[in-house]
Design an enzyme around this catalytic site. Sequence first.
Site, short mmCIF file in Angstrom:
data_model
loop_
_atom_site.label_atom_id
_atom_site.label_comp_id
_atom_site.label_asym_id
_atom_site.label_seq_id
_atom_site.Cartn_x
_atom_site.Cartn_y
_atom_site.Cartn_z
CB ALA A 105 -0.89 0.01 1.24
CE LYS A 106 5.39 5.14 -0.12
NZ LYS A 106 6.58 4.39 0.33
N GLY A 107 0.44 5.80 0.77
CA GLY A 107 -0.47 6.92 0.95
C GLY A 107 0.27 8.22 0.78
#
Length: 411
Positions: A105-107
């Site tokens: 994931a990444k944000g």
Amino acid sequence: MTHSSSSAFAEVNQKVAQAGEILSLKAGLISAISSCEREVVISIPLRRNDDVEVLTGYRVQHSSARGPRKGGIRFHQDVDLDEVRALASLMTWKTALIDVPFGGAKGGVAVDASKLTSIEKEEIIRRWTRSLVHVLGHHRDIPAPDMGTDSRTMAWLMDEFHRLEGFQPACVTGKPVELFGAPGREEATGRGVARIAAATLERNNVKVHGATVAIQGFGNVGRYAALVCQELGMKVIAISDVSGGIVDLKGIDIQAIFTHKTLEDVQSDERIGAAEVLEVKCDVLIPAALGGVINEGNMNRINAGFIIEGANQPITATADIELRAQGVLIVPDILANSGGVMGSYFEWTQNIQEFSWPIDKFRRELDVRMEKAFINTHEVSKKYSIDLRTAAFVVSVGRVAEAFEMRGSLV
Ligand code: NAD
């Protein structure tokens, strides 16, 4: 990082498709494991200068095939959906490569972190957490720091999460050691880079003791990589940060300069430019600052036998091909700088067990697992006669595809 000709996410997926072909995976399966499972875009109203500024925030969950999604949060003005997708998918391949039970994931938030006050930063991360709490959690998706965020930001994130969901320190990693963080986590990426450098030399019959090293970057990754290279007997002969670099062919005493915030105030007989360090003649070159620094402009002046990618994507695709043709051995970022997420795994597992490890155990586990990942990638590169970057994708794509198939699900 520049990806002018094609999108960053498309570039990663090209490597995934190439690995899938080597493994004879069906086209539909490659497409399924390349796609992002969930993408959430939020608006973050921020009180600023007697008015409201609306920022855009992101969380992209690329894959949960091998476990809860894992990845950092970046505060940077260039953050956009394509970049977040690319970084989320790289986390899937990185966690699979080093065999930790996570997905990717990444944000991010599109904002210039250097212009934020501490209170603004806290407001932004608390709002980001409130808006995304339904998709986060220690068995769903676990954020961590990235560019523009740090352990303090993660403490605020944890606090906001606790207010909404109750005590769950494993909901985020990269926390301060005083607040459920893990001793050893801070040095983990640089330590991993140095251990991979030593393993690479050994595999290629170059003596570790006395091997010369040049490093770009004196931040979290660069300074710990330099320190551990020195501890392992290598000679760091050049190092630079944004203020410029220093050279000492007898070997720089990294221990002595370690606590300097920048290299600007470090005494040295010979000074070079921030980028010149990349052209120093050495056995091992470690770019540990920015993406795209080894490119068409300087690829013919690189003077190293081995490049260990401390930064993410420090070598452009063209330079990668050219350097390999020149016989330079390149250890790719998803392997070389994976010590950070390995360290996050150790922090997460300690939080879940409510049991803390001494730093020696942390370091031992990190060293053993990094070396195992390196040897495995090396063997796959020999088996298929492919470079280490392609081999790293073959290992990770194979593992994710296997998990996806075994689950028997199409969600
Ligand atoms: P950092 O901000 O702590 O340090 C960056 C360093 O690069 C600083 O010393 C800075 O002065 C230097 N720098 C900036 N511009 C430069 C220039 N033009 N020339 C020379 N030096 C320059 O960042 P970090 O956490 O050490 O991360 C460095 C790289 O490693 C980034 O690409 C990051 O994405 C990657 N990375 C970091 C981690 C981690 O755990 N910190 C994990 C994986 C990958």
